[in-house]
Design a protein around this motif. Structure first.
Motif, PDB file in Angstrom:
ATOM      1  N   ARG A  59       0.913  -1.305  -0.097  1.00 53.73           N
ATOM      2  CA  ARG A  59      -0.049   0.095  -0.017  1.00 53.73           C
ATOM      3  C   ARG A  59       0.901   1.263  -0.023  1.00 53.73           C
ATOM      4  NH1 ARG A  59      -4.007   2.979   2.877  1.00 53.73           N
ATOM      5  NH2 ARG A  59      -2.735   3.241   4.794  1.00 53.73           N
ATOM      6  N   MET A  86      -0.974  11.061  13.307  1.00 50.34           N
ATOM      7  CA  MET A  86      -1.227   9.903  14.097  1.00 50.34           C
ATOM      8  C   MET A  86      -0.788   9.914  15.507  1.00 50.34           C
ATOM      9  SD  MET A  86      -0.654   6.991  11.101  1.00 50.34           S
ATOM     10  CE  MET A  86      -1.638   5.633  11.880  1.00 50.34           C
ATOM     11  N   THR A  90      -3.134  12.172  17.706  1.00 47.70           N
ATOM     12  CA  THR A  90      -4.143  11.753  17.901  1.00 47.70           C
ATOM     13  C   THR A  90      -4.244  10.271  18.425  1.00 47.70           C
ATOM     14  OG1 THR A  90      -4.499  11.064  15.699  1.00 47.70           O
ATOM     15  CG2 THR A  90      -5.442  13.094  15.874  1.00 47.70           C
ATOM     16  N   GLU A  91      -3.056   9.790  18.961  1.00 46.08           N
ATOM     17  CA  GLU A  91      -3.064   8.553  19.410  1.00 46.08           C
ATOM     18  C   GLU A  91      -3.267   7.369  18.780  1.00 46.08           C
ATOM     19  OE1 GLU A  91      -5.769   9.762  22.763  1.00 46.08           O
ATOM     20  OE2 GLU A  91      -4.065   9.544  24.127  1.00 46.08           O
ATOM     21  N   GLN A  92      -3.081   7.447  17.679  1.00 41.79           N
ATOM     22  CA  GLN A  92      -3.338   6.307  16.706  1.00 41.79           C
ATOM     23  C   GLN A  92      -2.110   5.367  16.616  1.00 41.79           C
ATOM     24  OE1 GLN A  92      -4.667   7.225  12.626  1.00 41.79           O
ATOM     25  NE2 GLN A  92      -5.235   9.413  13.563  1.00 41.79           N
ATOM     26  N   ALA A 122      -2.654   3.431  19.864  1.00 45.77           N
ATOM     27  CA  ALA A 122      -3.846   2.459  19.496  1.00 45.77           C
ATOM     28  C   ALA A 122      -3.384   1.584  18.908  1.00 45.77           C
ATOM     29  CB  ALA A 122      -4.784   3.230  18.852  1.00 45.77           C
ATOM     30  N   PHE A 164      -9.233   5.749  23.702  1.00 48.66           N
ATOM     31  CA  PHE A 164      -8.400   6.786  23.624  1.00 48.66           C
ATOM     32  C   PHE A 164      -9.238   8.235  23.827  1.00 48.66           C
ATOM     33  CE2 PHE A 164      -5.533   3.720  22.178  1.00 48.66           C
ATOM     34  CZ  PHE A 164      -4.264   4.168  22.840  1.00 48.66           C
ATOM     35  N   GLN A 165      -8.631   9.215  24.256  1.00 50.05           N
ATOM     36  CA  GLN A 165      -9.322  10.385  24.490  1.00 50.05           C
ATOM     37  C   GLN A 165      -9.636  11.003  23.150  1.00 50.05           C
ATOM     38  OE1 GLN A 165      -6.762  13.152  26.459  1.00 50.05           O
ATOM     39  NE2 GLN A 165      -7.968  14.876  26.394  1.00 50.05           N
ATOM     40  N   SER A 166      -8.570  10.870  22.179  1.00 47.24           N
ATOM     41  CA  SER A 166      -8.694  11.536  20.780  1.00 47.24           C
ATOM     42  C   SER A 166      -9.393  10.334  19.694  1.00 47.24           C
ATOM     43  CB  SER A 166      -7.608  12.113  20.198  1.00 47.24           C
ATOM     44  OG  SER A 166      -6.433  11.360  20.564  1.00 47.24           O
ATOM     45  N   ALA A 214      -8.597   7.934  18.296  1.00 51.66           N
ATOM     46  CA  ALA A 214      -7.424   7.219  17.680  1.00 51.66           C
ATOM     47  C   ALA A 214      -7.857   6.365  16.669  1.00 51.66           C
ATOM     48  CB  ALA A 214      -6.552   6.329  18.659  1.00 51.66           C
ATOM     49  N   LEU A 215      -8.808   6.826  15.850  1.00 47.23           N
ATOM     50  CA  LEU A 215      -9.577   5.981  14.537  1.00 47.23           C
ATOM     51  C   LEU A 215      -8.525   6.136  13.309  1.00 47.23           C
ATOM     52  CD1 LEU A 215     -13.116   6.860  14.579  1.00 47.23           C
ATOM     53  CD2 LEU A 215     -11.916   4.676  15.292  1.00 47.23           C
ATOM     54  N   TYR A 216      -8.173   5.439  12.763  1.00 49.60           N
ATOM     55  CA  TYR A 216      -6.877   5.428  11.777  1.00 49.60           C
ATOM     56  C   TYR A 216      -7.692   6.224  10.579  1.00 49.60           C
ATOM     57  CZ  TYR A 216      -5.285   1.728  14.733  1.00 49.60           C
ATOM     58  OH  TYR A 216      -4.964   0.889  15.796  1.00 49.60           O
ATOM     59  N   ASP A 217      -7.229   7.323  10.188  1.00 43.91           N
ATOM     60  CA  ASP A 217      -7.710   8.049   9.268  1.00 43.91           C
ATOM     61  C   ASP A 217      -7.461   7.708   7.997  1.00 43.91           C
ATOM     62  OD1 ASP A 217      -7.920  10.140  11.228  1.00 43.91           O
ATOM     63  OD2 ASP A 217      -5.957  10.746  10.966  1.00 43.91           O
ATOM     64  N   SER A 218      -6.630   6.696   7.751  1.00 43.62           N
ATOM     65  CA  SER A 218      -6.569   6.427   6.499  1.00 43.62           C
ATOM     66  C   SER A 218      -7.241   5.079   6.011  1.00 43.62           C
ATOM     67  CB  SER A 218      -4.941   5.828   6.087  1.00 43.62           C
ATOM     68  OG  SER A 218      -4.480   4.940   6.952  1.00 43.62           O
ATOM     69  N   MET A 219      -8.139   4.637   7.130  1.00 44.45           N
ATOM     70  CA  MET A 219      -9.018   3.255   6.867  1.00 44.45           C
ATOM     71  C   MET A 219     -10.502   3.531   6.891  1.00 44.45           C
ATOM     72  SD  MET A 219      -6.773   0.855   9.201  1.00 44.45           S
ATOM     73  CE  MET A 219      -4.827   0.760   9.226  1.00 44.45           C
ATOM     74  N   PHE A 237      -8.897  -3.871  12.202  1.00 48.14           N
ATOM     75  CA  PHE A 237      -7.615  -3.940  12.584  1.00 48.14           C
ATOM     76  C   PHE A 237      -7.225  -4.764  13.840  1.00 48.14           C
ATOM     77  CE2 PHE A 237      -3.665  -1.909  13.852  1.00 48.14           C
ATOM     78  CZ  PHE A 237      -3.187  -1.802  12.644  1.00 48.14           C
ATOM     79  N   ARG A 288     -14.876  -0.372  18.319  1.00 46.58           N
ATOM     80  CA  ARG A 288     -13.425  -0.811  18.165  1.00 46.58           C
ATOM     81  C   ARG A 288     -12.955  -1.636  19.466  1.00 46.58           C
ATOM     82  NH1 ARG A 288      -8.686   2.601  15.881  1.00 46.58           N
ATOM     83  NH2 ARG A 288      -8.565   3.155  18.204  1.00 46.58           N
TER      84      ARG A 288
END
Lengths: 325, 256, 244
Positions: B40, B117, B120-122, B125, C89-91, C93-98, C106, C156
Motif C-alpha cells: 500500500r 497519528m 491523535t494517539e493512533q 492505539a 483513547f481520548q482522541s 485514535a481512529l485510523y484516518d486512512s482506513m 484492525f 473498536r
C-alpha cells in the motif's frame, strides 16, 4: 478509494516499467561495450600508447569492433595492449593487419585503429594473435620531419647549382674524362630527384588540402571532430612524408659524394692518367661518350631549367615522339 | 560538555536519528512482515509520485538540452549535445531531482501523517491493538521509499532523456536512433551504477527523516506542521550531503 | 466483593524529571466493577492508565492484571493481556486512512490472525450494532461527527470482548447531550459483556452515570474514595474543588 487489487496492478506496472528500462539501459550500454556478444582476444605491442585506457574503442577500418581490455607495460620499450574483438569482425581482419593508436576527433578518446594491408591472401586473424603496430605519429614529430626535408632539399639544390656551375666553367674535356661515373651517378640522382619531386608534389598537395580545411570551416575543431576521412588522409600524408624524406636523404647523400669528387678534381685527373687500367676504360668510355654526351647535355640543360625536371622531360618526350624514328 | 545550545540540540538530534535508523534495521530484520501495508505504501510513494517526478524530469531534460546548446555550438561541437546532456542527466540531474521531489512530496507526507497519528494517539492505539507501530508504520514506509525512489529515478532518467531528445530536435535534427545510440555509447556502467545506487540511499534518507520527524512529533497541530516542514528541510539537505559523499565514494572506487 | 481484584495497582510511582506525577497510588478493580478516577487536567490520570496498558513504564510499584505484573512483561506477553484490556483513547485514535470497517477489523486481525473472514464480518457488524452505527461501516472516519467517532472507537474497543475497558476522558470534546449518550452507552456495554471499567475523567456527569465508585487523584495519590454522593459530603478544600 481504489481497491487493493487494482492498486497492486498499477503498482506492478509501475515497478515493471522502471525495472525494464533499467535493464534495457544496462543491456544497451553493455552491448555497446561488447560485453554480451561473443568475443576473442588479440594483442599488439606499442612503443607508446599515448594514454590509451582500458575500455577504449577498437576500430577496424573506422568501425567499432571491440574494446581495449588491458594496457600493461611489457618491457622498457613496449606496452602490451590486449583487445576484445567481436567474433563477427573475425572474417575481415587478416593476420597482417596493422594496429595503430589514434584519437577520436581532436580532443576525443584514444582508440586503437586496425587497418588491413593490401595483400588479401593472408589468413584470417585468430584468438591470441599479435598484430604488427605502427608507431603513433605526433604532430611535433611530423613538423620536425617536414623541416628536415626542407633542409635536405635546400642542400640538394645548392649542390646541383655547384655542379652546373662547375660544368660550365671547366674545360669540358677534363670534365668529361671524369664523367663515366659522374654521369651514372647523376643519372641516378636525377631519377631519384624525379621520384622525390613527384612525391613531394603529392605531399604538398595533401598538405595544402589539410591546410585549406584548417583555414576554412567554422572551426578547426568542428572539422576535425566530425571528419573522420580527414583524419585518415592526414595520417596517409604523414606516412608518405616519412617515406619521401628518407628518399631525399638518400639522394642528397649521393649528390654530396659526387660534389666532393668533383671538388678535388685535380687529384683525380692525375690519378686517371697514371692508371693504365683506367686508360683502357677511358677508350671505351670515349666511344660511349659520343653517344652519351648528347643525352647528358640535355640533362644538364634540364637541370638548369627547372629543379623539378618534370616539365623538361615531358617536353623531351614530346619532341622524341614527334621525330619519325 | 557543549555549552552551545544549538550545537547541543543538533548533536542530540543527529544521535536520535542514528538510533532511529539502527532501530529500523533491527525491526526490519525481525519477522512478522507487514507485506500488504508495504504494498500500500509502495503504491502511494511510488505510483502516486510518478506523475510529479515525470513532469519535472521531462522539463529538466528539455531545459538542460536547450541551455547547453549555445555553448556547444560556440565550440562547433553541436553533435555532442546528446552525449553531454545524457551524461549529466543520468549521473546527476535525474537522480537528485527525483530525490528532491520525493523529499518534498513523500517526506512531508510521511511527516504529517505520522505526526497526526502520534498526536491523535493512533500510534498508541496500534500498539494496544497488538501491532508493533514501528514495524507497521515506519518499517513499511522506509522500505517502500528505499525500493520506490530508485524506480522513480530510473523512470525519471527515461523521461528526462526523452525530454532531451525533443530538446535536441528543436533547433537541430537528431534522429531517434542516433540519439539513443549516442546515449548508450557515451554512458558506461560506471555512469549508471553509481547513479542508481545512490538513489537507494536517497530513499532511505527520505523515509527515515520523514518517519523520525512524524513519529516523535510534538503534541498539537503545530507539532504536526513542524514535523512535516523539518522533514522536508532536513531530508533535502541530507540528499545533497549524500550526493557529495556518493561522488567521493564513486571516485574512490574508480567509477569516474 | 471479597474475591481477588482483576486489576490491582499498588504503590505506583511515576515522575518526569522533577515533576512527580504519581506518588504512591493504589487501586483495586474487581470483576464487573466500574471505577472512575477523578482528577484535574495534568494530574497524571492519563499516565496512570497508560501504565496499566503498558504504553508507559512506571518508575516504582506494581500493576497486577490477571495475576501478571505489567511492568515486567515483554512484548509478546503484553500483547496477550492487551487482548483482554480495551482502551478508549481520548482522541478516539481512529485510523484516518482506513474505513470504519477496516478500523474495526484492525485489532481483530492483529490479535487473531487466523480469524475467518465470515466471523470477522459478523463481529464487526455486531460491534457496530452495539453502538448503533451499522450504516457507517464503509465510511471514512473523517466523514463522521465527534460523537459518532467516539461510538466507533468504543465499538473498536468492544470488538475483542475485553474483560477490562480503560476509558481515557470519554466525554471530553463532546457536547453535554452527546456526552450523556456516550456515558449511557458505556453502562450498557458493561452490563452486556460484564466487563470492568476504569474511567479517567473530570466530567462529573459522566462519572455520575457510568461509575459505581470514584477515586480522587490529587497530588499523585488516591486522595479520597467512595461513591460520588459520599465524596460530595467530604469537607476538604481539595475535594470540594470538583463539586463547585
Amino acid at each position: 478509494m481504489a481497491n487493493p487489487t487494482s492498486r497492486n496492478i498499477r503498482l506492478g506496472i509501475f515497478v515493471l516499467a522502471g525495472t525494464v528500462f533499467l535493464i534495457v539501459l544496462l543491456y544497451m550500454i553493455g552491448a555497446k561495450r561488447s560485453l554480451f556478444s561473443d568475443t576473442f582476444r588479440i594483442s599488439a605491442q606499442f612503443y607508446n600508447v599515448n594514454g590509451l585506457m582500458q575500455g577504449n574503442n577498437v576500430r577496424f577500418s573506422g568501425i567499432n569492433v571491440g574494446i581495449v581490455e588491458s594496457v600493461e607495460i611489457n618491457t622498457d620499450s613496449t606496452v602490451n595492449v590486449v583487445m576484445l574483438i567481436e567474433d563477427k569482425a573475425k572474417i575481415y581482419i587478416k593476420k597482417n593487419a596493422l594496429a595503430s593508436i589514434g584519437t577520436d576527433g581532436l580532443m576525443g578518446n584514444k582508440l586503437v585503429n586496425i587497418n588491413s594491408m593490401k595483400d588479401g591472401s593472408v589468413a584470417h586473424i585468430e584468438d591470441g594473435d599479435i598484430l604488427k603496430t605502427l608507431k603513433p605519429i605526433e604532430t611535433d614529430e611530423m613538423l620536425r620531419t617536414l623541416s628536415t626535408t626542407n633542409d635536405n632539399i635546400k642542400v640538394i639544390t645548392g649542390d646541383l647549382k655547384n655542379i652546373t656551375q662547375k660544368f660550365n666553367k671547366r674545360n669540358s674535356l677534363w670534365s668529361l674524362l671524369q664523367d663515366t661515373i659522374v654521369a651514372d651517378n647523376l643519372k641516378e640522382a636525377i631519377v631519384n630527384i624525379k621520384i622525390t619531386g613527384a612525391r613531394t608534389a603529392i605531399i604538398t598537395g595533401d598538405l595544402q588540402e589539410v591546410a585549406k580545411s584548417f583555414k576554412s570551416g567554422k572551426g578547426l575543431m568542428a572539422s576535425l571532430l566530425t571528419d573522420t576521412t580527414m583524419a585518415g588522409k592526414l595520417q596517409h600524408t604523414i606516412v608518405k612524408l616519412e617515406n619521401a624524406s628518407d628518399k631525399i636523404a638518400y639522394v642528397s647523400g649521393d649528390l654530396s659524394g659526387i660534389t666532393a669528387k668533383i671538388k678535388d678534381g685535380k687529384g683525380t685527373i692525375g690519378m686517371l692518367i697514371t692508371d693504365s687500367l683506367f686508360v683502357k676504360d677511358l677508350k671505351s668510355t670515349m666511344k660511349n661518350l659520343n653517344s652519351g654526351v648528347a643525352g647528358f647535355d640535355d640533362n644538364m640543360e634540364g637541370l638548369k631549367h627547372s629543379f623539378l625536371l618534370k616539365k623538361y622531360f615531358r617536353k623531351q618526350a614530346k619532341l622524341k615522339a614527334k621525330k619519325p624514328n | 560538555m557543549f555549552y552551545n545550545k544549538a550545537l547541543d540540540s543538533f548533536l542530540e538530534e543527529a544521535g536520535d536519528i542514528s538510533r532511529f535508523t539502527a532501530k529500523f534495521f533491527r525491526e526490519f530484520l525481525k519477522p512478522r512482515y507487514e507485506f500488504s501495508e508495504f504494498l500500500r505504501q509502495c503504491f502511494y510513494i511510488g505510483y502516486k509520485s510518478f506523475g510529479l517526478v515525470a513532469v519535472t524530469a521531462f522539463i529538466m531534460g528539455l531545459v538542460i538540452t536547450i541551455q547547453s546548446r549555445p555553448t556547444l555550438v560556440e565550440f562547433g561541437a553541436e553533435a555532442w549535445l546528446p552525449k553531454m546532456v545524457s551524461i549529466s542527466l543520468i549521473r546527476e540531474i535525474a537522480p537528485v531531482i527525483t530525490a528532491l521531489i520525493c523529499a518534498g512530496k513523500i517526506g512531508s507526507g510521511i511527516g504529517a501523517e505520522l505526526g497526526s497519528m502520534r498526536v491523535t494517539e493512533q500510534i498508541d492505539a496500534m500498539e494496544v491493538s497488538g501491532t508493533n507501530p514501528f514495524k507497521f508504520l515506519v518499517v513499511t514506509r522506509v522500505t517502500a521509499c528505499i525500493t520506490m525512489v530508485p524506480i522513480l529515478a530510473v523512470l525519471a532518467i527515461a523521461v528526462s532523456l526523452y525530454g532531451a531528445y525533443l530538446g535536441c530536435n528543436i533547433h537541430g535534427v537528431v534522429s531517434w536512433k542516433l540519439f539513443w545510440n549516442q546515449v548508450f555509447e557515451t554512458n558506461t556502467f560506471s555512469d549508471v551504477v553509481p547513479a542508481v545506487t545512490k538513489t537507494f540511499f536517497f530513499g532511505l534518507d527520505i523515509g527515515i527523516i520523514g518517519c523520525f520527524k512524524g513519529y516523535f512529533s510534538k503534541k498539537g497541530t503545530e507539532g504536526v506542521g513542524r514535523s512535516a516542514n523539518s522533514a522536508v528541510v532536513i531530508s533535502s539537505l541530507l540528499i545533497f550531503v549524500l550526493d557529495l559523499v556518493a561522488v567521493q565514494i564513486a571516485d574512490l572506487l574508480g567509477f569516474t | 466483593m471479597s474475591e481477588k481484584p482483576i486489576l490491582e495497582i499498588k504503590n505506583l510511582y511515576k515522575w518526569f524529571g522533577e515533576n512527580h506525577v504519581l506518588t504512591d497510588f493504589s487501586l483495586d478493580l474487581h470483576k464487573g466493577e466500574s471505577i472512575a478516577v477523578l482528577g484535574k487536567s495534568g494530574s497524571g490520570k492519563s499516565v496512570l492508565i497508560k501504565c496499566v496498558i503498558g504504553l508507559m513504564q512506571p518508575d516504582k510499584g506494581s500493576i497486577n492484571v490477571f495475576d501478571l505484573n505489567v511492568p515486567d512483561l515483554n512484548d509478546q506477553e503484553l500483547d496477550k493481556i492487551r487482548v483482554r484490556i480495551g482502551f478508549l483513547f481520548q482522541s478516539n485514535a481512529l485510523y484516518d486512512s482506513m474505513t470504519v470497517r477496516e478500523n474495526l477489523e484492525f485489532p481483530l486481525r492483529r490479535h487473531w490472525l487466523d480469524t475467518k473472514k465470515q466471523s470477522v464480518d459478523e463481529l464487526v457488524m455486531e460491534a457496530l450494532e452495539n453502538v448503533g452505527l451499522k450504516e457507517t461501516v464503509d465510511m471514512m472516519p473523517s466523514e463522521l461527527s465527534g460523537g459518532m467517532r467516539k461510538r466507533i472507537s468504543i465499538a473498536r474497543t468492544l470488538i475483542l470482548k475485553p474483560d477490562i475497558i480503560l476509558y481515557d476522558e470519554p466525554t471530553t470534546g463532546l457536547d453535554p447531550i452527546t456526552g450523556k449518550e456516550i456515558s449511557r452507552l458505556m453502562v450498557d456495554v458493561q452490563k452486556k459483556y460484564n466487563t470492568s471499567s476504569l474511567i479517567i475523567s473530570h466530567d462529573l456527569n459522566c462519572v455520575n452515570i457510568a461509575a459505581d465508585k470514584v477515586v480522587m487523584l490529587i497530588e499523585g495519590r488516591n486522595y479520597a474514595e467512595g461513591t460520588l454522593e459520599e465524596l460530595k459530603k467530604i469537607d476538604d478544600k481539595k475535594v470540594k474543588q470538583f463539586f463547585e
